[in-house]
Scaffold this motif. Sequence first.
Motif, mmCIF file in Angstrom:
data_model
loop_
_atom_site.group_PDB
_atom_site.id
_atom_site.type_symbol
_atom_site.label_atom_id
_atom_site.label_comp_id
_atom_site.label_asym_id
_atom_site.label_seq_id
_atom_site.Cartn_x
_atom_site.Cartn_y
_atom_site.Cartn_z
ATOM 1 N N ALA A 255 124.975 42.116 1.006
ATOM 2 C CA ALA A 255 124.013 41.686 2.025
ATOM 3 C C ALA A 255 123.011 42.802 2.335
ATOM 4 O O ALA A 255 121.785 42.572 2.452
ATOM 5 N N ARG A 256 123.510 44.034 2.457
ATOM 6 C CA ARG A 256 122.619 45.155 2.753
ATOM 7 C C ARG A 256 121.662 45.415 1.594
ATOM 8 O O ARG A 256 120.486 45.742 1.787
ATOM 9 N N GLY A 257 122.191 45.250 0.394
ATOM 10 C CA GLY A 257 121.323 45.438 -0.776
ATOM 11 C C GLY A 257 120.216 44.408 -0.821
ATOM 12 O O GLY A 257 119.057 44.723 -1.159
ATOM 13 N N GLU A 258 120.545 43.178 -0.459
ATOM 14 C CA GLU A 258 119.544 42.116 -0.453
ATOM 15 C C GLU A 258 118.470 42.401 0.594
ATOM 16 O O GLU A 258 117.258 42.211 0.352
ATOM 17 N N VAL A 259 118.894 42.898 1.766
ATOM 18 C CA VAL A 259 117.934 43.233 2.825
ATOM 19 C C VAL A 259 117.003 44.347 2.375
ATOM 20 O O VAL A 259 115.769 44.284 2.545
ATOM 21 N N ARG A 260 117.575 45.396 1.766
ATOM 22 C CA ARG A 260 116.757 46.519 1.341
ATOM 23 C C ARG A 260 115.735 46.107 0.274
ATOM 24 O O ARG A 260 114.553 46.517 0.314
ATOM 25 N N MET A 261 116.182 45.262 -0.659
ATOM 26 C CA MET A 261 115.284 44.792 -1.715
ATOM 27 C C MET A 261 114.152 43.960 -1.131
ATOM 28 O O MET A 261 112.986 44.060 -1.556
ATOM 29 N N ALA A 262 114.479 43.102 -0.146
ATOM 30 C CA ALA A 262 113.440 42.263 0.477
ATOM 31 C C ALA A 262 112.428 43.124 1.221
ATOM 32 O O ALA A 262 111.202 42.876 1.177
ATOM 33 N N GLN A 263 112.904 44.152 1.942
ATOM 34 C CA GLN A 263 111.993 45.041 2.677
ATOM 35 C C GLN A 263 111.044 45.739 1.714
ATOM 36 O O GLN A 263 109.821 45.811 1.949
ATOM 37 N N GLU A 264 111.594 46.264 0.629
ATOM 38 C CA GLU A 264 110.765 46.971 -0.335
ATOM 39 C C GLU A 264 109.785 46.021 -1.026
ATOM 40 O O GLU A 264 108.643 46.382 -1.334
ATOM 41 N N ALA A 265 110.268 44.770 -1.264
ATOM 42 C CA ALA A 265 109.390 43.799 -1.936
ATOM 43 C C ALA A 265 108.164 43.471 -1.095
ATOM 44 O O ALA A 265 107.040 43.325 -1.621
ATOM 45 N N ILE A 266 108.323 43.348 0.220
ATOM 46 C CA ILE A 266 107.193 43.036 1.114
ATOM 47 C C ILE A 266 106.146 44.137 1.040
ATOM 48 O O ILE A 266 104.929 43.884 0.881
ATOM 49 N N THR A 267 106.607 45.348 1.175
ATOM 50 C CA THR A 267 105.689 46.487 1.145
ATOM 51 C C THR A 267 104.982 46.602 -0.209
ATOM 52 O O THR A 267 103.766 46.861 -0.290
#
Length: 318
Positions: A255-267
């Motif tokens: 779950a944390r990995g998915e959150v981090r990937m989504a944050q980086e993807a937005i930026t």
Amino acid sequence: MPRHEHVLLAPGAGASGRTLQTPSSGRARPHVDDRLAPPETRVEYLDGAELFAAPADAPHATQHFDLTYVLGAHVAAGYRGAVDMLTRADDGSDYAPDASVFSQKPDRGGHRRLEELAFEVSDKQALAVPTSKARRLIDRGVRRVFCILVKQRRVLEWSRETDGWQPLAKDAVIEDRCLVRPLPIQALLDATSSDDAVARALLEKRVPALEAAVAEGEARGALLGEAVGEARGEARGEALGEARGEARGAALGEARGEVRMAQEAITTVLQARGVVVPAKVARTIAGCDDPTQLRRWLKRAATAATAAEVVAGSRRKR
């Protein structure tokens, strides 16, 4: 009482059994303790003839031991076992069965009673001698007479009906009022079976020392069972806890990995489109750990004119 294929009942014990009769002859007999043979010697008398009871060698001697070992344990309360006890069978016969069982209660004259069970062990001597002895003991009033044939590994019982020996099956048992429980024939022939038979007989007698040992064993078994159960329970609990912990850890990590990937993807999407990402917006994106919200922002990042439009309407966590 366990069932057996062959059960040997005392005469008169079954529905078809015969009532024990007194000797057919009306003549007066000597008392069983009226000696013709001198006690404490090896001399016996049979029909007036002097016999010498010779010492035995193995396996005859060991069979004597096995017989007394097993028989002694099976003797019921109110009865007594004996080895080489002289019995006056008639005017000319005074000899000692190898083992016998008789009532402890004296007769009216205060003398010992006639044995009810008698056992002979036969090895090298001709069967004619045990046969003569058995016939006279039965005539005297002994209820049951047995003969163990050492070489043949067989047990015989004297039959009143045939006036001869009746072979007994090895899986048979001797059931009699003199015995605390049925005595297995196999225990008389096999030393490995004798210990088991003796143990069962002593348990049936409720010997205090043996009952105490059994109770102690049961108590130890209970404590050991509890200890083993606790140890197994702890081990299972640890294993289950580890498994659950690993599963939860893996799920949390994903779950944390998915959150981090989504944050980086937005930026990354905003920067790839040439949209400036202010520090305030970057902090808002980094502070969001809701995967659903981050997916919505990622969709906005693909078309928004400014970074502020991506996170518009969001509330920063405090």
